[in-house]
Design a protein around this motif. Structure first.
Motif, PDB file in Angstrom:
ATOM      1  N   ARG A  49       0.842  -1.196   0.000  1.00 39.87           N
ATOM      2  CA  ARG A  49       0.000   0.000   0.000  1.00 39.87           C
ATOM      3  C   ARG A  49       0.873   1.241   0.000  1.00 39.87           C
ATOM      4  N   THR A  50       1.691   1.368   1.047  1.00 38.00           N
ATOM      5  CA  THR A  50       2.524   2.566   1.171  1.00 38.00           C
ATOM      6  C   THR A  50       3.987   2.227   1.375  1.00 38.00           C
ATOM      7  N   SER A  51       4.323   0.955   1.406  1.00 43.20           N
ATOM      8  CA  SER A  51       5.723   0.584   1.620  1.00 43.20           C
ATOM      9  C   SER A  51       6.044  -0.677   0.826  1.00 43.20           C
ATOM     10  N   ASN A  52       7.308  -1.075   0.880  1.00 47.14           N
ATOM     11  CA  ASN A  52       7.739  -2.281   0.184  1.00 47.14           C
ATOM     12  C   ASN A  52       7.027  -3.513   0.735  1.00 47.14           C
ATOM     13  N   LEU A  53       6.863  -4.507  -0.106  1.00 46.69           N
ATOM     14  CA  LEU A  53       6.308  -5.792   0.304  1.00 46.69           C
ATOM     15  C   LEU A  53       7.483  -6.617   0.821  1.00 46.69           C
ATOM     16  N   ILE A  54       7.501  -6.896   2.123  1.00 45.50           N
ATOM     17  CA  ILE A  54       8.655  -7.533   2.752  1.00 45.50           C
ATOM     18  C   ILE A  54       8.262  -8.853   3.395  1.00 45.50           C
ATOM     19  N   GLU A  55       9.129  -9.853   3.210  1.00 40.40           N
ATOM     20  CA  GLU A  55       8.969 -11.170   3.832  1.00 40.40           C
ATOM     21  C   GLU A  55      10.064 -11.314   4.885  1.00 40.40           C
ATOM     22  N   PHE A  56       9.720 -11.931   6.011  1.00 41.09           N
ATOM     23  CA  PHE A  56      10.660 -12.113   7.112  1.00 41.09           C
ATOM     24  C   PHE A  56      10.984 -13.593   7.261  1.00 41.09           C
ATOM     25  N   HIS A  57      12.288 -13.905   7.387  1.00 37.29           N
ATOM     26  CA  HIS A  57      12.737 -15.272   7.630  1.00 37.29           C
ATOM     27  C   HIS A  57      13.410 -15.294   8.992  1.00 37.29           C
ATOM     28  N   GLY A  58      12.964 -16.189   9.869  1.00 35.03           N
ATOM     29  CA  GLY A  58      13.569 -16.318  11.189  1.00 35.03           C
ATOM     30  C   GLY A  58      14.259 -17.663  11.308  1.00 35.03           C
ATOM     31  N   ARG A  59      15.463 -17.661  11.850  1.00 37.36           N
ATOM     32  CA  ARG A  59      16.215 -18.905  12.073  1.00 37.36           C
ATOM     33  C   ARG A  59      15.913 -19.359  13.493  1.00 37.36           C
ATOM     34  N   ILE A  60      15.247 -20.495  13.609  1.00 37.52           N
ATOM     35  CA  ILE A  60      14.779 -20.995  14.895  1.00 37.52           C
ATOM     36  C   ILE A  60      15.944 -21.261  15.845  1.00 37.52           C
ATOM     37  N   LEU A  61      17.034 -21.778  15.358  1.00 38.49           N
ATOM     38  CA  LEU A  61      18.121 -22.196  16.243  1.00 38.49           C
ATOM     39  C   LEU A  61      18.889 -21.033  16.868  1.00 38.49           C
ATOM     40  N   ASN A  62      19.029 -19.901  16.155  1.00 38.75           N
ATOM     41  CA  ASN A  62      19.796 -18.797  16.726  1.00 38.75           C
ATOM     42  C   ASN A  62      19.016 -17.486  16.863  1.00 38.75           C
TER      43      ASN A  62
END
Length: 102
Positions: free
Chosen positions: A70-83
């Protein structure tokens, strides 16, 4: 790192960038920690929870809905479970500061 804590951090980061955005939580078939956490969850906070074999068991993905742009970039988040590391990936940038969807 505890899976729920990592997901909370990812959702909070997403809210900072796009408070009105909607996201889905994608978790691998058997997360590296907290194997029981996804059981019985269809939604966490306001995000649908989805399990898939396409996401590795050491990663959790916070994926935006396509209408988030809508007003900003389309961002995907990746989280590393172990650290506990969280990485952001721009899927689609907003061109010239004008929202792509009206």
């Amino acid at each position: 790192m505890q899976l729920q804590l990592l997901i909370d951090r990812m959702i909070d980061q997403a809210l900072e960038l796009d408070p009105a955005g909607s996201y889905s939580i994608l978790i691998g078939n058997s997360p590296a920690t907290d194997l029981d956490w996804p059981k019985g969850k269809k939604v966490y906070r306001w995000c649908p929870v989805v399990q898939t074999r396409l996401v590795p068991n050491y990663t959790v993905v916070l994926a935006p809905s396509p209408d988030n742009l809508r007003t900003s970039n389309l961002i995907e988040f990746h989280g590393r479970i172990l650290n506990g590391d969280v990485t952001r990936f721009t899927i689609r940038p907003v061109s010239s500061g004008v929202p792509a969807l009206s």
